[in-house]
Motif scaffolding. Structure first.
Motif, PDB file in Angstrom:
ATOM      1  N   GLU A  53       1.552  -0.457  -1.732  1.00 33.51           N
ATOM      2  CA  GLU A  53       0.119  -0.431  -2.013  1.00 33.51           C
ATOM      3  C   GLU A  53      -0.464   0.948  -2.325  1.00 33.51           C
ATOM      4  O   GLU A  53      -1.453   1.031  -3.059  1.00 33.51           O
ATOM      5  N   ALA A 112      -7.663  -4.076  -6.967  1.00 29.70           N
ATOM      6  CA  ALA A 112      -8.092  -4.547  -5.651  1.00 29.70           C
ATOM      7  C   ALA A 112      -7.377  -5.826  -5.246  1.00 29.70           C
ATOM      8  O   ALA A 112      -7.126  -6.057  -4.062  1.00 29.70           O
ATOM      9  N   TYR A 113      -7.032  -6.665  -6.242  1.00 28.70           N
ATOM     10  CA  TYR A 113      -6.397  -7.945  -5.919  1.00 28.70           C
ATOM     11  C   TYR A 113      -4.956  -7.792  -5.424  1.00 28.70           C
ATOM     12  O   TYR A 113      -4.338  -8.770  -5.008  1.00 28.70           O
ATOM     13  N   LYS A 143      -4.253  -5.462  -3.040  1.00 30.78           N
ATOM     14  CA  LYS A 143      -4.367  -4.786  -1.755  1.00 30.78           C
ATOM     15  C   LYS A 143      -4.292  -5.791  -0.602  1.00 30.78           C
ATOM     16  O   LYS A 143      -4.697  -6.946  -0.728  1.00 30.78           O
TER      17      LYS A 143
END
Length: 230
Positions: A154, A160-161, A163
């Motif tokens: 990460e 963001a998708y 994470k």
């Protein structure tokens, strides 16, 4: 699309029940889309290539697509059926072309894009089950190998998708393993091969936190060979 029809038939879904299933999916805001322009382009390519009977098929998303399987397995008939961005819905929709080739072996790896959309694990695993059942029914001589979803690194991912997916990946892999056990199929735990001590994708093997560098595919193939899967 025969595979999709098979899906509804297998779950005993009459017309009204099918509408109910779709309505429930909409109510839960399940994103089952897959048929984008890139998917269409890859399918157009697949449909124009000569059909290789009894080849080894690698089926999945971009992680599969980026593998130079033909070069990694010289002298072996290989079909790379990876499509970047694909999910379990997309794989289910294109199984007709896969079983038509009556593959000798098929290595399945799919699921990370489903997780990135926030799809319920139960939906992903149900799709997985139908994928396996369809292949077994329509190409019974094909040896199917179920591969785990890989870990992410990460710190390198920007979207963001992608994470906070570590636990979701582990939980999905538990379900995938159970499907393999249900059908008596080999479960290949790629997660443990590519994970570091913290359970993250080894950072030296990725540039963006999700996709693999070429060296990782060498490790992958060597592992399959050592286990006598190839």
């Amino acid at each position: 699309m025969k595979a999709v029809a098979y899906f509804f038939k297998r779950i005993g879904c009459a017309a009204l029940l099918c509408v109910g299933f779709v309505s429930a999916a909409v109510a839960q805001k399940i994103d089952s889309s897959y048929n984008n322009t890139y998917y269409q382009g890859r399918m157009e390519l697949f449909n124009t290539l000569p059909l290789q009977k009894k080849a080894i098929v690698f089926l999945g998303n971009s992680i599969t697509e980026r593998g130079a399987w033909g070069e990694l397995l010289p002298g072996v008939k290989v079909m790379n059926r990876g499509i970047g961005g694909d999910n379990t819905f997309g794989v289910l929709a294109r199984l007709d072309g896969i079983v038509k080739a009556a593959p000798h072996k098929l290595f399945l790896l799919i699921g990370i894009n489903d997780l990135s959309r926030g799809l319920p694990r139960e939906v992903i695993l149900e799709n997985y089950d139908h994928i396996v059942a369809y292949i077994r029914t329509h190409s019974p001589k094909t040896k199917i190998y179920i591969q785990s979803v890989l870990p992410l690194y990460e710190p390198f991912t920007t979207a963001a998708y992608l994470k906070n997916k570590k636990d979701s990946i582990l939980q999905l892999n538990v379900g995938i393993r159970k499907i393999a056990e249900k059908y008596g199929l080999p479960y290949i735990n790629l997660h443990e091969i590519f994970a570091d001590a913290n359970g993250d994708l080894v950072k030296e093997l990725t540039a963006d936190g999700i996709h693999l560098k070429p060296a990782a595919y060498v490790i992958w193939v060597d592992f399959l060979k050592k286990r006598k899967y190839l």
